[in-house]
Scaffold this active site. Structure first.
Site, PDB file in Angstrom:
ATOM      1  N   GLU A 202      53.509  28.484 -62.261  1.00 36.49           N
ATOM      2  CA  GLU A 202      54.303  27.773 -61.239  1.00 36.49           C
ATOM      3  C   GLU A 202      53.996  26.279 -61.342  1.00 36.49           C
ATOM      4  OE1 GLU A 202      56.664  28.414 -58.691  1.00 36.49           O
ATOM      5  OE2 GLU A 202      56.446  26.242 -58.516  1.00 36.49           O
TER       6      GLU A 202
ATOM      7  N   ASP B 107      65.294  29.301 -60.301  1.00 37.07           N
ATOM      8  CA  ASP B 107      66.311  28.345 -59.864  1.00 37.07           C
ATOM      9  C   ASP B 107      67.521  28.495 -60.799  1.00 37.07           C
ATOM     10  OD1 ASP B 107      64.595  27.399 -57.883  1.00 37.07           O
ATOM     11  OD2 ASP B 107      63.611  26.039 -59.279  1.00 37.07           O
TER      12      ASP B 107
HETATM   13  C1  LIG Z   1      63.467  30.277 -56.109  1.00 35.63           C
HETATM   14  S1  LIG Z   1      61.766  30.187 -56.420  1.00 35.63           S
HETATM   15  C2  LIG Z   1      61.302  31.879 -56.699  1.00 35.63           C
HETATM   16  C3  LIG Z   1      59.849  32.117 -56.469  1.00 35.63           C
HETATM   17  C4  LIG Z   1      59.381  33.565 -56.725  1.00 35.63           C
HETATM   18  N1  LIG Z   1      59.595  33.953 -58.093  1.00 35.63           N
HETATM   19  C5  LIG Z   1      60.081  34.520 -55.793  1.00 35.63           C
HETATM   20  O1  LIG Z   1      60.955  35.266 -56.263  1.00 35.63           O
HETATM   21  O2  LIG Z   1      59.763  34.532 -54.612  1.00 35.63           O
HETATM   22  C6  LIG Z   1      61.697  29.495 -58.060  1.00 35.63           C
HETATM   23  C7  LIG Z   1      60.315  28.995 -58.413  1.00 35.63           C
HETATM   24  O3  LIG Z   1      60.293  28.580 -59.783  1.00 35.63           O
HETATM   25  C8  LIG Z   1      59.535  27.393 -59.897  1.00 35.63           C
HETATM   26  N2  LIG Z   1      59.948  26.721 -61.140  1.00 35.63           N
HETATM   27  C9  LIG Z   1      61.189  26.243 -61.427  1.00 35.63           C
HETATM   28  N3  LIG Z   1      61.200  25.692 -62.661  1.00 35.63           N
HETATM   29  C10 LIG Z   1      59.945  25.820 -63.161  1.00 35.63           C
HETATM   30  C11 LIG Z   1      59.331  25.442 -64.378  1.00 35.63           C
HETATM   31  N4  LIG Z   1      60.019  24.820 -65.353  1.00 35.63           N
HETATM   32  N5  LIG Z   1      58.027  25.744 -64.562  1.00 35.63           N
HETATM   33  C12 LIG Z   1      57.319  26.384 -63.581  1.00 35.63           C
HETATM   34  N6  LIG Z   1      57.835  26.760 -62.407  1.00 35.63           N
HETATM   35  C13 LIG Z   1      59.140  26.491 -62.183  1.00 35.63           C
HETATM   36  C14 LIG Z   1      59.887  26.635 -58.624  1.00 35.63           C
HETATM   37  O4  LIG Z   1      58.922  25.652 -58.321  1.00 35.63           O
HETATM   38  C15 LIG Z   1      59.920  27.764 -57.598  1.00 35.63           C
HETATM   39  O5  LIG Z   1      58.668  27.987 -57.003  1.00 35.63           O
END
Ligand SMILES: C[S@@+](CC[C@H](N)C(=O)[O-])C[C@H]1O[C@@H](n2cnc3c(N)ncnc32)[C@H](O)[C@@H]1O
Length: 212
Positions: free
Chosen positions: A68, A116
């Site tokens: 994350e 995302d």
């Molecule tokens: C919509 S949240 C989903 C969190 C978790 N997987 C859930 O289902 O509850 C998307 C997560 O992906 C992380 N994220 C997005 N792009 C990322 C990247 N390139 N590297 C690491 N984390 C990333 C965001 O910070 C966020 O916490």
């Protein structure tokens, strides 16, 4: 998507014993680091970590790594882990793009959970199922490639089915409504999934494999 900023999140995260602060050091050495040769499953964008923590509790013979890049998101996971003693879980605070700097061909399964969706065409390359990411995963999968994806976003799901199939992945299971599927799929909910489930939204699911 915007996330709340938590004061001192970087310090809270880096001082947690589950967090690996120098992950590049363990490239090609993760089995030694875990102290066993069990399979390694990685979740990209683990957010607050409920999914990866519960997976680690449920499957002690699998090593889990949660990645994350927002430390404020990881604070909740760090808090949840305080009362637990899980030998098969590690967390990394970094960008998923660093995956091949951290792992050699060591990963068995990658979970993409409610990532995302980046709906604007200009952001396409940021989607975890963009071809550039699929190429990145090639560098870290052990032999067979195995991706499990869950999302509430229909457009992102359709896009992902397309990029995965163009990249020769075969779909082992697909569901357009994971929680009401005729043939129930074994599932542990993520934080976002719980919220969407309560709202009654369908969850899209694909278990995709490329046998090398
Ligand atoms: C919509 S949240 C989903 C969190 C978790 N997987 C859930 O289902 O509850 C998307 C997560 O992906 C992380 N994220 C997005 N792009 C990322 C990247 N390139 N590297 C690491 N984390 C990333 C965001 O910070 C966020 O916490």
């Amino acid at each position: 998507m915007e996330y709340n900023v938590i004061k001192n999140a970087d310090k809270i995260v880096s001082s947690c014993p589950y967090v690996v602060n120098d992950p590049i050091k363990y490239k090609n050495k993760w089995s030694d680091f875990f102290g066993n040769k069990n399979p390694i499953y990685v979740e990209l964008g683990m957010g607050r970590g409920d999914f990866i923590i519960n997976m680690a509790k449920t499957y002690p013979m699998i090593n889990f790594v949660g990645i994350e890049y927002i430390d404020s998101q990881m604070v909740m996971a760090v808090d949840r882990l305080k009362s637990l003693n899980l030998k098969n879980l590690k967390l990394i605070n970094c960008d998923a793009r660093m995956l091949d700097q951290i792992f050699g061909k060591e990963i068995d399964t990658i979970y993409l959970t409610f990532c995302d969706p980046w709906p604007k065409p200009i952001d396409e390359k940021k989607r975890f199922t963009h071809e550039s990411y699929l190429r990145l995963y090639d560098k870290v999968f052990k032999k067979n490639k195995h991706i499990i994806l869950k999302t509430d976003n229909k457009g992102f799901f359709a896009y992902s089915l397309e990029t995965l199939s163009k990249y020769w992945y075969v779909f082992h299971r697909v569901s357009l409504d994971l929680h009401h599927d005729e043939n129930p799929i074994k599932n542990i909910m993520t934080d976002f999934e719980k919220k969407y489930f309560e709202e009654g939204r369908p969850i899209y699911y694909v278990d995709a494999i490329f046998e090398g």
